[in-house]
Design a protein around this motif. Structure first.
Motif, PDB file in Angstrom:
ATOM      1  N   ILE A 140      16.402 -25.190  22.771  1.00 23.35           N
ATOM      2  CA  ILE A 140      17.446 -26.055  22.209  1.00 23.35           C
ATOM      3  C   ILE A 140      18.166 -25.308  21.091  1.00 23.35           C
ATOM      4  N   THR A 141      19.473 -25.187  21.204  1.00 22.02           N
ATOM      5  CA  THR A 141      20.217 -24.370  20.233  1.00 22.02           C
ATOM      6  C   THR A 141      20.139 -24.915  18.820  1.00 22.02           C
ATOM      7  N   ASP A 142      20.022 -26.232  18.656  1.00 22.11           N
ATOM      8  CA  ASP A 142      19.897 -26.805  17.307  1.00 22.11           C
ATOM      9  C   ASP A 142      18.639 -26.326  16.611  1.00 22.11           C
ATOM     10  N   ARG A 143      17.649 -25.886  17.375  1.00 22.54           N
ATOM     11  CA  ARG A 143      16.399 -25.421  16.778  1.00 22.54           C
ATOM     12  C   ARG A 143      16.524 -24.028  16.186  1.00 22.54           C
ATOM     13  N   LEU A 144      17.536 -23.288  16.583  1.00 21.71           N
ATOM     14  CA  LEU A 144      17.621 -21.860  16.254  1.00 21.71           C
ATOM     15  C   LEU A 144      18.416 -21.611  14.982  1.00 21.71           C
ATOM     16  N   GLU A 145      17.791 -20.967  14.024  1.00 24.52           N
ATOM     17  CA  GLU A 145      18.437 -20.481  12.807  1.00 24.52           C
ATOM     18  C   GLU A 145      18.354 -18.961  12.838  1.00 24.52           C
ATOM     19  N   THR A 146      19.470 -18.295  12.624  1.00 20.12           N
ATOM     20  CA  THR A 146      19.502 -16.839  12.694  1.00 20.12           C
ATOM     21  C   THR A 146      19.976 -16.261  11.375  1.00 20.12           C
ATOM     22  N   VAL A 147      19.230 -15.300  10.836  1.00 18.67           N
ATOM     23  CA  VAL A 147      19.576 -14.729   9.537  1.00 18.67           C
ATOM     24  C   VAL A 147      19.154 -13.256   9.491  1.00 18.67           C
ATOM     25  N   GLY A 148      19.914 -12.439   8.791  1.00 16.55           N
ATOM     26  CA  GLY A 148      19.549 -11.050   8.568  1.00 16.55           C
ATOM     27  C   GLY A 148      19.276 -10.811   7.090  1.00 16.55           C
ATOM     28  N   PHE A 149      18.185 -10.134   6.789  1.00 15.09           N
ATOM     29  CA  PHE A 149      17.821  -9.840   5.409  1.00 15.09           C
ATOM     30  C   PHE A 149      17.987  -8.362   5.059  1.00 15.09           C
ATOM     31  N   GLY A 150      18.514  -7.587   6.012  1.00 13.21           N
ATOM     32  CA  GLY A 150      18.703  -6.173   5.725  1.00 13.21           C
ATOM     33  C   GLY A 150      17.406  -5.501   5.313  1.00 13.21           C
ATOM     34  N   GLU A 151      17.469  -4.739   4.223  1.00 12.89           N
ATOM     35  CA  GLU A 151      16.299  -3.994   3.737  1.00 12.89           C
ATOM     36  C   GLU A 151      15.596  -4.694   2.582  1.00 12.89           C
ATOM     37  N   SER A 152      15.970  -5.954   2.318  1.00 14.82           N
ATOM     38  CA  SER A 152      15.529  -6.607   1.080  1.00 14.82           C
ATOM     39  C   SER A 152      14.103  -7.131   1.093  1.00 14.82           C
ATOM     40  N   ASN A 153      13.451  -7.203   2.266  1.00 12.24           N
ATOM     41  CA  ASN A 153      12.096  -7.757   2.325  1.00 12.24           C
ATOM     42  C   ASN A 153      11.142  -6.846   3.096  1.00 12.24           C
ATOM     43  N   PRO A 154      10.827  -5.680   2.542  1.00 16.51           N
ATOM     44  CA  PRO A 154       9.887  -4.786   3.228  1.00 16.51           C
ATOM     45  C   PRO A 154       8.463  -5.339   3.193  1.00 16.51           C
ATOM     46  N   ILE A 155       7.665  -5.003   4.206  1.00 13.69           N
ATOM     47  CA  ILE A 155       6.246  -5.368   4.191  1.00 13.69           C
ATOM     48  C   ILE A 155       5.380  -4.127   3.989  1.00 13.69           C
ATOM     49  N   ALA A 156       6.025  -2.979   3.823  1.00  8.77           N
ATOM     50  CA  ALA A 156       5.311  -1.722   3.592  1.00  8.77           C
ATOM     51  C   ALA A 156       6.234  -0.796   2.803  1.00  8.77           C
ATOM     52  N   THR A 157       5.681   0.317   2.351  1.00  7.25           N
ATOM     53  CA  THR A 157       6.480   1.264   1.599  1.00  7.25           C
ATOM     54  C   THR A 157       7.531   1.919   2.491  1.00  7.25           C
ATOM     55  N   ASN A 158       8.687   2.185   1.920  1.00  9.18           N
ATOM     56  CA  ASN A 158       9.729   2.926   2.633  1.00  9.18           C
ATOM     57  C   ASN A 158       9.639   4.430   2.350  1.00  9.18           C
ATOM     58  N   GLU A 159       8.568   4.849   1.713  1.00  7.15           N
ATOM     59  CA  GLU A 159       8.392   6.253   1.363  1.00  7.15           C
ATOM     60  C   GLU A 159       7.752   7.068   2.479  1.00  7.15           C
ATOM     61  N   THR A 160       7.269   6.394   3.522  1.00  9.17           N
ATOM     62  CA  THR A 160       6.643   7.105   4.641  1.00  9.17           C
ATOM     63  C   THR A 160       7.272   6.639   5.949  1.00  9.17           C
ATOM     64  N   ALA A 161       7.180   7.491   6.974  1.00 12.37           N
ATOM     65  CA  ALA A 161       7.715   7.128   8.292  1.00 12.37           C
ATOM     66  C   ALA A 161       6.980   5.921   8.868  1.00 12.37           C
ATOM     67  N   ALA A 162       5.654   5.866   8.651  1.00 14.64           N
ATOM     68  CA  ALA A 162       4.868   4.745   9.160  1.00 14.64           C
ATOM     69  C   ALA A 162       5.280   3.442   8.485  1.00 14.64           C
ATOM     70  N   CYS A 180       0.836  -1.197   0.000  1.00 11.88           N
ATOM     71  CA  CYS A 180       0.000   0.000   0.000  1.00 11.88           C
ATOM     72  C   CYS A 180       0.868   1.243   0.000  1.00 11.88           C
ATOM     73  N   LEU A 181       0.491   2.233  -0.803  1.00 16.34           N
ATOM     74  CA  LEU A 181       1.226   3.488  -0.819  1.00 16.34           C
ATOM     75  C   LEU A 181       0.859   4.329   0.378  1.00 16.34           C
ATOM     76  N   SER A 182      -0.308   4.096   0.925  1.00 15.83           N
ATOM     77  CA  SER A 182      -0.722   4.843   2.108  1.00 15.83           C
ATOM     78  C   SER A 182      -0.978   3.870   3.243  1.00 15.83           C
ATOM     79  N   ILE A 183      -0.085   3.841   4.245  1.00 16.62           N
ATOM     80  CA  ILE A 183      -0.235   2.910   5.342  1.00 16.62           C
ATOM     81  C   ILE A 183      -1.514   3.167   6.118  1.00 16.62           C
ATOM     82  N   SER A 184      -1.842   4.438   6.332  1.00 14.38           N
ATOM     83  CA  SER A 184      -3.017   4.754   7.130  1.00 14.38           C
ATOM     84  C   SER A 184      -4.283   4.247   6.490  1.00 14.38           C
TER      85      SER A 184
END
Length: 224
Positions: free
Chosen positions: A185-207, A13-17
């Motif tokens: 249990i540590t074997d259960r834990l997978e840790t990964v960083g995706f940086g900015e590559s997977n947004p769920i909203a527009t980065n054009e607004t503060a919201a 969405c271009l408008s989060i609100s």
């Protein structure tokens, strides 16, 4: 395959609100399922792609170690759906009013932890007032110990890609380390960083940026 190649373009969405709805489980305003459904799917798709890059033999060995350490001592079998349903219900009860969203995608459960309630801006130390929320998650994780726990960090697009990638990794590591110290249990834990590559909203607004700064915890049933 490098993580950058796993990035999936998402139209949001271009408008989060205009897309905000009230979440009856978390007591928080959120982006509607229609608006961010593609984002959630893309996040899980990226995690599946990340896991698919792992050596199959290593994955099988890891799964056997987890199942051996689990209280049940064996695979879930034909009751995966019920197992995940019950886990989802307990997570929703524990996290009601916490600001954490609980989303279901097939047999996977996704916990979305907004950065504004989890970390201070630009920091990777977990806020002290959020530790009790993580403790609630730990209670369920330790009860339902036949799931893989993938902790993924995400950022907005502010700053360089290199900075955002490192920040996302540190934040995911902070949550994963907390879980391990709490008895997961540590074997259960997978840790990964995706940086900015997977947004769920527009980065054009503060919201929108606020929504993109997050840690997602994906719970996936383990099979032998």
């Amino acid at each position: 395959m490098k993580l950058s190649k796993l990035a999936i373009s998402i139209f949001t969405c271009l408008s989060i609100s205009a897309c905000a709805t009230f979440d009856p489980y978390t007591g928080e305003e959120k982006v509607s399922n229609t608006a961010k459904g593609a984002g959630i799917g893309a996040g899980i798709a990226a995690i599946v792609a990340y896991l698919d890059n792992k050596d199959e033999d290593d994955v099988r060995k890891r799964n056997r170690r987890i199942l051996k350490a689990a209280a049940g001592g064996g695979a879930i079998g034909g009751g995966i759906g019920y197992y995940m349903d019950t886990q989802e219900a307990k997570l929703r009860k524990q996290l009601r009013g916490s600001g954490v969203s609980v989303e279901r995608d097939g047999d996977n459960i996704n916990l979305i932890m907004p950065g504004n309630i989890t970390f201070d801006s630009g920091k990777s130390d977990i806020k002290s007032n959020f530790l009790s929320v993580l403790d609630s998650v730990v209670l369920v994780l330790n009860e339902f110990d036949q799931t893989l726990v993938v902790v993924a960090g995400h950022t907005d697009s502010s700053g360089s890609q290199q900075l955002n990638q490192a920040l996302s990794e540190r934040r995911a590591s902070s949550v994963s380390t907390y879980f391990a110290n709490a008895g997961v249990i540590t074997d259960r834990l997978e840790t990964v960083g995706f940086g900015e590559s997977n947004p769920i909203a527009t980065n054009e607004t503060a919201a929108g940026k606020e929504l993109n700064r997050r840690v997602e915890i994906t719970l996936m049933p383990i099979s032998e």
